[in-house]
Design a protein around this motif. Structure first.
Motif, short mmCIF file in Angstrom:
data_model
loop_
_atom_site.label_atom_id
_atom_site.label_comp_id
_atom_site.label_asym_id
_atom_site.label_seq_id
_atom_site.Cartn_x
_atom_site.Cartn_y
_atom_site.Cartn_z
N GLN A 170 0.80 -1.22 0.00
CA GLN A 170 0.00 0.00 0.00
C GLN A 170 0.83 1.27 0.00
O GLN A 170 0.31 2.35 -0.28
CB GLN A 170 -0.97 0.00 1.17
N THR A 171 2.14 1.17 0.24
CA THR A 171 3.02 2.34 0.14
C THR A 171 3.74 2.39 -1.20
O THR A 171 4.56 3.28 -1.42
CB THR A 171 4.06 2.34 1.28
N GLY A 172 3.47 1.43 -2.07
CA GLY A 172 4.10 1.42 -3.38
C GLY A 172 5.35 0.57 -3.47
O GLY A 172 5.95 0.47 -4.53
N SER A 173 5.74 -0.06 -2.38
CA SER A 173 6.95 -0.88 -2.37
C SER A 173 6.69 -2.22 -3.05
O SER A 173 5.66 -2.86 -2.83
CB SER A 173 7.41 -1.12 -0.93
N ALA A 209 -3.21 -4.08 0.30
CA ALA A 209 -3.29 -3.35 1.56
C ALA A 209 -2.76 -4.20 2.71
O ALA A 209 -2.82 -5.43 2.69
CB ALA A 209 -4.74 -2.94 1.84
N ASP A 210 -2.26 -3.52 3.74
CA ASP A 210 -1.71 -4.23 4.90
C ASP A 210 -2.74 -5.08 5.62
O ASP A 210 -2.42 -6.10 6.21
CB ASP A 210 -1.11 -3.23 5.89
N SER A 211 -3.98 -4.63 5.59
CA SER A 211 -5.07 -5.37 6.22
C SER A 211 -6.37 -4.97 5.53
O SER A 211 -6.38 -4.12 4.62
CB SER A 211 -5.15 -5.07 7.72
N ALA A 212 -7.49 -5.55 5.99
CA ALA A 212 -8.77 -5.31 5.33
C ALA A 212 -9.54 -4.15 5.95
O ALA A 212 -10.77 -4.06 5.77
CB ALA A 212 -9.61 -6.58 5.36
N THR A 213 -8.88 -3.24 6.62
CA THR A 213 -9.58 -2.05 7.13
C THR A 213 -9.81 -1.06 6.01
O THR A 213 -9.06 -1.02 5.02
CB THR A 213 -8.77 -1.37 8.25
N MET A 214 -10.84 -0.23 6.18
CA MET A 214 -11.13 0.77 5.16
C MET A 214 -9.98 1.76 5.04
O MET A 214 -9.68 2.22 3.93
CB MET A 214 -12.43 1.51 5.52
N GLY A 218 -8.30 2.10 1.60
CA GLY A 218 -8.40 3.44 1.03
C GLY A 218 -7.05 4.02 0.68
O GLY A 218 -6.86 4.63 -0.39
N ALA A 219 -6.07 3.80 1.56
CA ALA A 219 -4.71 4.27 1.26
C ALA A 219 -4.17 3.57 0.02
O ALA A 219 -3.41 4.16 -0.77
CB ALA A 219 -3.80 4.01 2.45
N SER A 220 -4.58 2.33 -0.19
CA SER A 220 -4.14 1.59 -1.38
C SER A 220 -4.78 2.13 -2.65
O SER A 220 -4.16 2.13 -3.72
CB SER A 220 -4.49 0.10 -1.20
N ASP A 248 -14.95 9.24 1.74
CA ASP A 248 -15.15 9.70 0.37
C ASP A 248 -14.07 10.69 -0.05
O ASP A 248 -13.43 10.54 -1.09
CB ASP A 248 -16.52 10.37 0.23
N SER A 249 -13.91 11.72 0.76
CA SER A 249 -12.96 12.78 0.40
C SER A 249 -11.51 12.33 0.51
O SER A 249 -10.66 12.78 -0.26
CB SER A 249 -13.20 14.01 1.28
N LYS A 250 -11.23 11.40 1.43
CA LYS A 250 -9.85 10.94 1.63
C LYS A 250 -9.40 9.95 0.57
O LYS A 250 -8.25 9.95 0.15
CB LYS A 250 -9.71 10.28 3.01
N TYR A 251 -10.31 9.07 0.14
CA TYR A 251 -9.88 7.92 -0.65
C TYR A 251 -10.51 7.78 -2.03
O TYR A 251 -9.92 7.13 -2.90
CB TYR A 251 -10.17 6.63 0.13
#
Length: 438
Positions: A170-173, A209-214, A218-220, A248-251
Motif C-alpha cells: 500500500q506504500t508502493g513498495s 493493503a496491509d489489512s482489510a480495514t477501510m 483506502g490508502a491503497s 469519500d474525500s480521503k480515498y
C-alpha cells in the motif's frame, strides 16, 4: 452473510470439481433428458435448446472470512464447491465431458467478450492503459497464477519482466508486502483474471493493503492513483458508517479516474464503499446463453433473501448530481452491473492455499473488475471528469436487465429489476464500450 449456502441438491451428488468424466456423462444425460437439479431461487435459467430443462444449481463458499472488527471490509468472491453450473450444462449439450482441475470450469474471455459486445474493442484497445486492483493481504502466487490463466486462453503475456504486471504494497513498495492470506488470494486471482479476460492488452497493477480495514484499503486506492492507474477496481465492502463521508474525500474523490466497487453479495441493502458518490457501484447478474440475437440473457443475481447482489439507499452518502431516481434521497446503489451469480460463474486459476487448478467463481467481486476493464477499453477519462457519470449519458448503449429481484422492498425498483434504472442492476450491463466513454 453465511460462509456457505445450504446444499439443496441430492445428498448423493458429488462435488462438481471432483467428478470423473464418466460420472459427469451420466449426470449430463439426466440434465439433457430434463431430469436436472431443482432451480435455485434467482438462479439463471439454462440456455434454451435441445429440450433441456435443467437450471444451474451450485453450492459455494465465501473466499474471505467475516470481518470481526468495526471498519473491516470483506471481499465479495464466491468459490463454487459443488453442483452444476451453466458452463457444465453448455458443455454437456455440446457433448463434452465435465471439466476437471486441469481445465477451465466457467466462462472465459471469449464468453465474456461475446456477452458484453467487447470482442472488437478487446482486440484493438487497452494498450498502455493500467487497471489497478486493490485488495487486502498478499497473494504470493499472483503472477504465476495470472500467467497460467493467460497462457491457457492465448492472451498476451503479462509479467513483471515485460512491464505489464506490477505488484506493490500500500506504500508502493515492491518488496515490503503484507502478510499472505489464502482467502484474499482467491479474490486477487479472480480480479486479475477478469481484467485479463476483458482487456487483454491492459497493464495490471495489484496494490495489496496491509489489512482489510477501510483506512488501509483506502490508502491503497490513493497509491494506485498516484502510480498512474486511471481505472481502479475494489471488490470488497462492509457496513455503512458515519465516517463514510470523510472516507469519500480521503480515498475516492479522484476526478479523471474510473473507480469501480462491488455492490455486495448480501442481497437488498447498501454497503460501503459501493455507496460512495464518487465511484461506479457495480451490481450483479445471472448470465446465460440463449437464442436471442444477442445470444445471452441476464437477470438479477439472487440466491436467497440474504445472498445476491446488493442494492438500496445509502444512509450517509449524498446523491451525485447525475443520479435522478426518486426512491432514495441519498445515493442509490447500483449504477451498472455484470455477471456475478456463482451458478453462471467465471473461470479462475488459483493455487495459493488450495489445490492448484481451475475454479468457478462468482460474486460482485467478478463484476467490479469486469467493469473497470470496460472503462479501460473506452479510453482515458478526461481530466476533472467523474466516470461514474458516463453510463447515465449513454443508457441506450447498455443491456437493460428487466427480470429478477434481490430481496423484499415492497416491489420497488430498489430491489426489483424493470425497464430502465433499477437498484440491483443499475442502468444495465455493457453493450460495447460506448456507455463507459466520456
Amino acid at each position: 452473510m453465511r460462509d456457505t449456502n445450504p446444499p439443496t441438491h441430492p445428498p448423493t451428488q458429488r462435488p462438481r470439481r471432483r467428478r470423473s468424466a464418466a460420472a459427469f456423462t451420466g449426470a449430463a444425460a439426466l440434465v439433457l433428458a430434463g431430469f436436472g437439479f431443482a432451480a435455485q431461487a434467482g438462479a439463471a435459467t439454462a440456455p434454451a435448446g435441445h429440450g433441456a430443462t435443467a437450471t444451474p444449481h451450485v453450492t459455494w463458499k465465501s473466499a474471505c472470512a467475516k470481518p470481526d472488527k468495526p471498519g473491516e471490509m470483506r471481499c465479495d468472491a464466491k468459490r463454487v464447491t459443488g453442483g452444476t453450473t451453466a458452463y457444465d450444462i453448455e458443455r454437456a449439450r455440446a457433448g463434452h465431458v465435465h471439466p476437471d482441475a486441469s481445465s477451465p470450469s466457467g466462462y472465459g474471455p471469449s464468453d465474456l467478450q461475446s456477452a458484453y459486445g467487447l470482442a472488437s474493442a478487446a482486440a484493438k484497445s487497452g494498450s498502455g492503459a493500467t487497471v489497478a486492483i486493490v485488495d487486502a493481504y498478499d497473494d504470493p502466487n499472483a503472477e504465476s497464477d495470472l500467467a497460467a490463466y493467460r497462457s491457457h486462453y492465448g492472451l498476451p503475456s503479462c509479467t513483471t519482466s515485460n512491464g505489464c504486471f506490477k505488484k506493490v504494497g500500500q506504500t508502493g513498495s515492491t518488496s515490503s508486502l503484507p502478510s499472505a492470506d489464502s482467502g484474499w488470494a482467491q479474490e486477487e486471482s479472480l480480479d486479475l483474471d477478469m481484467v485479463s479476460a476483458v482487456c487483454p492488452n491492459c497493464n495490471i497493477l495489484l496494490v495489496e493493503a496491509d489489512s482489510a480495514t477501510m483506512t488501509n484499503l483506502g490508502a491503497s486506492v490513493n497509491e494506485a492513483v498516484s502510480l498512474g492507474a486511471k481505472y481502479v477496481s475494489n471488490s470488497y465492502g462492509g457496513s455503512e458508517s458515519s465516517s463514510d463521508s470523510s472516507y469519500d474525500s480521503k480515498y475516492f474523490d479522484h476526478p479523471g479516474v474510473a473507480v469501480t466497487v462491488s455492490a455486495g453479495d448480501s442481497g437488498y441493502g447498501a454497503q460501503y464503499p459501493a455507496a460512495s458518490r464518487y465511484v461506479t457501484s457495480v451490481g450483479g447478474t445471472a448470465l446465460s446463453r440463449d437464442s436471442s440475437s444477442r445470444g445471452w440473457s441476464e437477470s438479477v443475481w439472487n440466491t436467497s433473501s440474504t445472498e445476491g447482489t446488493g442494492s438500496g439507499c445509502s444512509s450517509y452518502d449524498a446523491k451525485p448530481s447525475w443520479q435522478t431516481d426518486s426512491g432514495c434521497s441519498k445515493r442509490t446503489v447500483a449504477d451498472v452491473s455484470a455477471v456475478a451469480d456463482p451458478a453462471t460463474g467465471v473461470s479462475v486459476y488459483d493455487s495459493y492455499g488450495v489445490t492448484a487448478g481451475w475454479y468457478t467463481f462468482g460474486g460482485t467481486s467478478a463484476a467490479s473488475p469486469i467493469i473497470a476493464a470496460v472503462y479501460a477499453l473506452g479510453g482515458t477519462p478526461s481530466s476533472g471528469s467523474y466516470p461514474a457519470k458516463f453510463p447515465y449519458a449513454h443508457t441506450s448503449a447498455l443491456n437493460d436487465v428487466t427480470s429478477g429481484s434481490n430481496g423484499s422492498c415492497g416491489g420497488s425498483y430498489l430491489c426489483t429489476a424493470g425497464s430502465g434504472y433499477d437498484g440491483p442492476t443499475g442502468l444495465g450491463t455493457p453493450r460495447g464500450v460506448s456507455a463507459f466513454t466520456g
